[in-house]
Design an enzyme around this catalytic site. Structure first.
Site, PDB file in Angstrom:
ATOM      1  N   THR A 371       0.894  -1.169   0.000  1.00  0.00           N
ATOM      2  CA  THR A 371       0.000   0.000   0.000  1.00  0.00           C
ATOM      3  C   THR A 371       0.922   1.206   0.000  1.00  0.00           C
ATOM      4  OG1 THR A 371      -1.808  -1.117   1.133  1.00  0.00           O
ATOM      5  CG2 THR A 371      -1.674   1.228   1.517  1.00  0.00           C
ATOM      6  N   GLY A 462       0.712  -0.707   5.831  1.00  0.00           N
ATOM      7  CA  GLY A 462       1.033  -1.653   6.901  1.00  0.00           C
ATOM      8  C   GLY A 462      -0.134  -2.491   7.373  1.00  0.00           C
TER       9      GLY A 462
HETATM   10  O1  DON Z   1      -7.372  -1.290   3.647  1.00  0.00           O
HETATM   11  C1  DON Z   1      -6.612  -1.930   4.365  1.00  0.00           C
HETATM   12  O2  DON Z   1      -6.632  -1.868   5.577  1.00  0.00           O
HETATM   13  C2  DON Z   1      -5.569  -2.821   3.711  1.00  0.00           C
HETATM   14  N1  DON Z   1      -6.034  -3.255   2.437  1.00  0.00           N
HETATM   15  C3  DON Z   1      -4.258  -2.094   3.631  1.00  0.00           C
HETATM   16  C4  DON Z   1      -3.153  -2.989   3.132  1.00  0.00           C
HETATM   17  C5  DON Z   1      -1.808  -2.513   3.478  1.00  0.00           C
HETATM   18  O3  DON Z   1      -1.609  -1.490   4.093  1.00  0.00           O
HETATM   19  C6  DON Z   1      -0.678  -3.358   3.066  1.00  0.00           C
HETATM   20  N2  DON Z   1       0.570  -2.714   3.422  1.00  0.00           N
HETATM   21  N3  DON Z   1       1.609  -2.993   3.763  1.00  0.00           N
END
Ligand code: DON
Length: 560
Positions: A371, A462
């Site tokens: 992300t 994260g």
């Molecule tokens: O929306 C969410 O909470 C997750 N899809 C975010 C994913 C994420 O932060 C992955 N990162 N390292």
């Protein structure tokens, strides 16, 4: 240092203006951008230099990240942008989160015995929600930007056509996702030419993605959600075993929402409302902590109380939160100071509360991530905190042929069955079960902090840890930390279940570890580093702007 290993940040010395909502003192003397890639930062700078505001810069940065960090976010995913308009001080939250396709069903990822089908929410076309980011870009440009979408998308289109260097981060992500990527011929052709994964230093050109971006530049959201791109997306998804329809795309809507606000010792926290859990969980933790004089306590006790507050906030996330259009959530209660008073009664100073002792739900036993976040402050005092995602590395590792778009695997953020942990070990209930058109619960927490000190704009990737990372950074800012200290902070995390405190090396001294273990906390060193926080701050007394990128991302700072 390779390109994407370098996090970039630019302070643009510009004009004089005051962020609305702030007490008059020294005006903003500079503008700041912090993103996870130098080319994304340059895109924002280019657009501001061309007369764009922070919102135009946010469009340019988001689109550029889709090209230069395609494994982390992109047109096939979703986004949350928290905005502050300098003129009038209005703050709003633009929700371009993915939604479940119309043919999605509650139990679609379970087998006949009601057991989760391994990998079904993570790999391939069936794992993808209907994307929101393209609609969000068009929306931001139209409602808040000064420049036409075409102008703000130009840097991204140029990057896609000229090609982008593979970074070490992408190389690692590819290694991790190569197996799944082999099942998507369009994705494999780009990243696994001749069956071999690209490595750092290789250059990838994205002609299909450039064409898709050009369609959006010419036709706005319809360039993606209707017409030839929509047809390619739906044909590709259906051929890959997915269930999207043209109607799902045509019906996608961006929603503007009121941010969640909370306060803690003179600091206001402005953050993401549902369908993110971030704002509610942050508010709950700060309400609980407001009842203690943390500054007077020994560090181990301070951390104990913070962990106990996290445990309780993540429990409520699991039980109550979901898409507000589908579930009624007791938000008034969760945000009430009386509720926090009650929660404090169950917190013991000398003992960790085993999560199993809190009423709630229990996880069933089971099993990467990506992300991106950026922060922008323009010379007029407009602000954007944007967190964008396709969920895990390379999302679903599926690309509908001809589109250049990597689809998300955000369906994994739903609770596919009560108590079954998702890719981030988060559990949930019916509040976050799958339903057609429903937004899956998120942890993404683009956030503003405001106080007599000034303003901080922050966020991070994260997964489930986003909320605790933002929390620790906010606590540190409230204690006087600057942008650089906020991103460098050693982190710890508790999310209700698993009932462990994950921590980075250095988060606890040996004495603190011993004290926390004596209280009954199970401490677990993190195997890898989490987070890629981007912070921009404005100091009220001096008018100066500072910015910092997380050293875990490789950090690169430019100031002028
Ligand atoms: O929306 C969410 O909470 C997750 N899809 C975010 C994913 C994420 O932060 C992955 N990162 N390292």
């Amino acid at each position: 240092m390779t390109l994407t290993r370098r996090l970039c940040l630019i302070i643009v010395a510009l004009a004089w203006a005051l962020p609305a909502g702030a007490k008059p003192s020294r005006p903003v003397a500079e503008a700041g951008i912090a993103t996870a890639h130098p080319l994304a930062t340059q895109a924002g700078e280019e657009i501001m230099a061309a007369g764009g505001n922070a919102f135009d810069a946010a469009v340019a940065i988001s689109a550029a990240l889709a090209v230069v960090e395609p494994f982390a976010s992109g047109l096939g995913g979703g986004a949350f942008w928290l905005l502050h308009e300098a003129k009038g001080g209005r703050q709003t939250f633009v929700d371009a989160r993915e939604v479940a396709p119309g043919a999605a069903t509650r139990d679609m990822y379970l087998d006949e015995l009601g057991k989760p089908r391994p990998g079904a929410t993570l790999d391939g076309a069936l794992a993808a929600g209907i994307p929101g980011q393209p609609a969000g870009l068009a929306y931001l440009a139209k409602r808040y930007g000064r420049l036409p979408l075409k102008k703000s998308l130009a840097p991204a289109i140029r990057y896609a056509e000229d090609g982008v260097e593979v970074t070490r981060g992408m190389e690692l992500g590819l290694r991790f996702r190569a197996g799944a990527a082999r099942n998507s011929p369009a994705l494999a052709a780009l990243y696994l030419p001749g069956g071999k994964a690209l490595v750092a230093g290789d250059v990838v050109r994205y002609p299909d993605l450039a064409r898709t971006l050009r369609r959006i530049a010419a036709d706005g959201r319809d360039g993606f959600y209707r017409g030839p791109v929509a047809e390619q997306l739906v044909d590709g998804v259906r051929a890959g075993g997915g269930i999207w329809t043209l109607d799902d795309l045509a019906r996608y809507e961006v929603i503007e929402r009121q941010p969640i606000r909370a306060s803690y010792r003179g600091m206001t926290i402005v953050s993401a409302p549902p369908p993110s859990a971030g704002g509610i969980a942050l508010a709950n933790v700060f309400q609980i902590l407001s009842g203690y004089e943390l500054g007077r306590l020994a560090p181990a006790d301070r951390k104990h109380l913070t962990i106990e507050a996290m445990r309780r906030a993540y429990r409520d996330r699991a039980i109550y939160l979901g898409d507000p259009a589908f579930v009624s959530m007791p938000l008034d209660r969760l945000l009430s100071p009386y509720y926090a008073d009650g929660q404090r009664i169950s917190i013991l100073m000398d003992r960790a509360t085993p999560s199993i002792q809190l009423s709630g739900i229990l996880p069933e036993p089971v099993a990467g991530t990506n992300t991106t976040h950026f922060s922008v402050l323009d010379r007029a005092g407009n602000r954007v905190a944007g967190t964008l995602s396709i969920n895990t590395w390379f999302g679903s590792a599926f690309m509908p042929p001809g589109t250049g778009v990597i689809l998300n695997n955000e369906m994994d953020d739903f609770s596919i069955k009560t108590g079954v942990p998702n890719g981030f070990d988060l559990i949930g209930t019916d509040a976050n079960s799958i339903a057609p058109g429903k937004r899956m619960l998120s942890s993404m927490s683009p956030t503003f902090l405001e106080s007599d000190r000034g303003v901080a704009i922050l966020g991070t990737p994260g997964g489930s840890r986003i909320i605790s990372m933002v929390l620790l950074a906010a606590l540190a800012w409230s204690d006087g930390a600057d942008a650089a200290a906020m991103v460098a902070l050693k982190r710890y995390h508790h999310q209700y279940f698993p009932d462990v405190v994950a921590y980075e090396d250095g988060a606890f001294t040996p004495d603190e570890k011993a004290a926390l273990e004596a209280k009954g906390h199970k401490l677990e060193p993190s195997e890898r580093s989490y987070g890629n926080m981007q912070v921009v701050t404005w100091d009220r007394a001096t008018g100066r702007v500072a910015a910092a990128s997380d050293p875990r991302g490789g950090g690169d700072v430019t100031i002028y």
